[in-house]
Design an enzyme around this catalytic site. Structure first.
Site, PDB file in Angstrom:
ATOM      1  N   ARG A 135      47.312  33.640  19.392  1.00  0.00           N
ATOM      2  CA  ARG A 135      47.843  32.783  20.365  1.00  0.00           C
ATOM      3  C   ARG A 135      46.621  31.466  20.604  1.00  0.00           C
ATOM      4  O   ARG A 135      45.575  31.562  20.691  1.00  0.00           O
ATOM      5  CB  ARG A 135      48.059  33.257  21.651  1.00  0.00           C
ATOM      6  N   ARG A 165      42.594  44.096  28.599  1.00  0.00           N
ATOM      7  CA  ARG A 165      43.728  43.826  29.295  1.00  0.00           C
ATOM      8  C   ARG A 165      44.913  44.531  29.126  1.00  0.00           C
ATOM      9  O   ARG A 165      45.642  44.871  29.969  1.00  0.00           O
ATOM     10  CB  ARG A 165      44.130  42.187  28.666  1.00  0.00           C
TER      11      ARG A 165
HETATM   12  P1  AMP Z   1      47.842  35.973  32.950  1.00  0.00           P
HETATM   13  O1  AMP Z   1      47.909  34.432  32.737  1.00  0.00           O
HETATM   14  O2  AMP Z   1      49.301  36.077  33.878  1.00  0.00           O
HETATM   15  O3  AMP Z   1      47.531  36.601  31.747  1.00  0.00           O
HETATM   16  O4  AMP Z   1      46.500  36.140  33.809  1.00  0.00           O
HETATM   17  C1  AMP Z   1      45.226  35.908  33.412  1.00  0.00           C
HETATM   18  C2  AMP Z   1      44.354  36.583  34.411  1.00  0.00           C
HETATM   19  O5  AMP Z   1      44.476  36.282  35.713  1.00  0.00           O
HETATM   20  C3  AMP Z   1      44.587  38.128  34.324  1.00  0.00           C
HETATM   21  O6  AMP Z   1      43.878  39.027  33.210  1.00  0.00           O
HETATM   22  C4  AMP Z   1      43.677  38.647  35.568  1.00  0.00           C
HETATM   23  O7  AMP Z   1      42.460  38.646  35.780  1.00  0.00           O
HETATM   24  C5  AMP Z   1      44.274  37.302  36.529  1.00  0.00           C
HETATM   25  N1  AMP Z   1      45.552  37.603  37.367  1.00  0.00           N
HETATM   26  C6  AMP Z   1      46.728  36.841  36.889  1.00  0.00           C
HETATM   27  N2  AMP Z   1      47.773  37.398  37.929  1.00  0.00           N
HETATM   28  C7  AMP Z   1      47.233  38.289  38.561  1.00  0.00           C
HETATM   29  C8  AMP Z   1      47.628  39.491  39.559  1.00  0.00           C
HETATM   30  N3  AMP Z   1      49.061  39.393  39.954  1.00  0.00           N
HETATM   31  N4  AMP Z   1      46.868  40.153  40.088  1.00  0.00           N
HETATM   32  C9  AMP Z   1      45.349  40.404  39.671  1.00  0.00           C
HETATM   33  N5  AMP Z   1      45.023  39.346  38.670  1.00  0.00           N
HETATM   34  C10 AMP Z   1      45.511  38.567  38.139  1.00  0.00           C
END
Ligand code: AMP
Length: 236
Positions: free
Chosen positions: A129, A167
């Site tokens: 990605r 993750r």
């Molecule tokens: P994403 O772009 O949705 O994969 O989010 C990237 C990172 O942001 C995640 O790995 C978390 O560290 C943080 N993050 C995003 N959304 C949340 C959430 N709802 N709760 C906690 N951490 C979040």
């Protein structure tokens, strides 16, 4: 009544892409907590710098911070006709808090879509990605520059090897229970995210329309098709 959608799925399942496309096509705001956090980090917001350390390790930002961000975002007038949530809720406590917010809003049910992709495929996708270093958009596979702003494509800092593993582990341990929290609801659907992108898009659209129809008077325009879930239930 609004069309309120949660796009669930593991990192790399394509939930962000589907959430963005669906939101654009239906004129709804896409609310991505990951994008909001990355934006706050770029702006050098003090709370965000703490969050960045967690994000870079593949860990979750604390519930209190994330819930406050989403609660505030959902008071904005553009969410009146509904919204598409991407990356929230990621814990059961966040899901419980969202239910409380929805009760206050009294604007229709939550449609929950789970985009399902096998783990080997998730790892493969996350490894290749690229995102735009300027605007943060997901890049087209095989593209050389960002199709939105011509920006340079980069690897997302949390898509690197060990962080991806972390993750996916966090997803299994903390976010999978959120699916259990929603699974029994009549507005829960899953979609096979390992199909061709157009097929995933078709399935997402028909599942959302179908679920919105079964969840109350929030049914939206569009063909109502029998969902795989309804077919499963009929067979059972
Ligand atoms: P994403 O772009 O949705 O994969 O989010 C990237 C990172 O942001 C995640 O790995 C978390 O560290 C943080 N993050 C995003 N959304 C949340 C959430 N709802 N709760 C906690 N951490 C979040």
């Amino acid at each position: 009544m609004g069309l309120n959608v949660i796009m669930m799925g593991a990192p790399g399942a394509g939930k962000g892409t589907q959430a963005g496309r669906f939101a654009r096509e239906r004129g709804l705001p896409k609310i991505s907590t990951g994008d909001m956090l990355r934006e706050a980090v770029k702006e050098g917001h003090p709370v965000a710098l703490e969050a960045k350390a967690l994000m870079d390790r593949g860990e979750l930002v604390d519930d209190g911070t994330i819930i406050a961000i989403v609660r505030d975002r959902l008071t904005k007038p553009d969410t009146q006709p509904g919204f598409v949530l991407d990356g929230f809720p990621r814990t059961v406590d966040q899901a419980v808090a969202l239910d409380a917010i929805m009760e206050e809003r009294a604007q229709g049910p939550l449609v929950v879509i789970d985009v399902v992709v096998p783990e080997e495929e998730l790892v493969r996708r996350l490894g290749s990605r690229r995102i735009c270093g300027t605007c943060g958009a997901n890049a087209e596979p095989g593209g050389a520059v960002c199709t939105k702003c011509n920006g340079e494509l980069v690897v997302r800092s949390d898509d690197d090897g060990q962080v991806v593993v972390e993750r996916l582990k966090v997803y299994e341990r903390v976010t999978r229970p959120v699916l259990e929290y929603y699974r029994a609801r009549p507005t829960f659907r899953f979609v096979n995210g390992a199909q061709a992108p157009e097929q995933v898009a078709n399935d997402v659209d028909s599942m959302i329309d179908d679920a919105a129809g079964s969840g109350g008077p929030a049914k939206v325009a569009g063909k109502r098709r029998t969902s795989a879930r309804a077919a499963d239930q009929a067979e059972a």
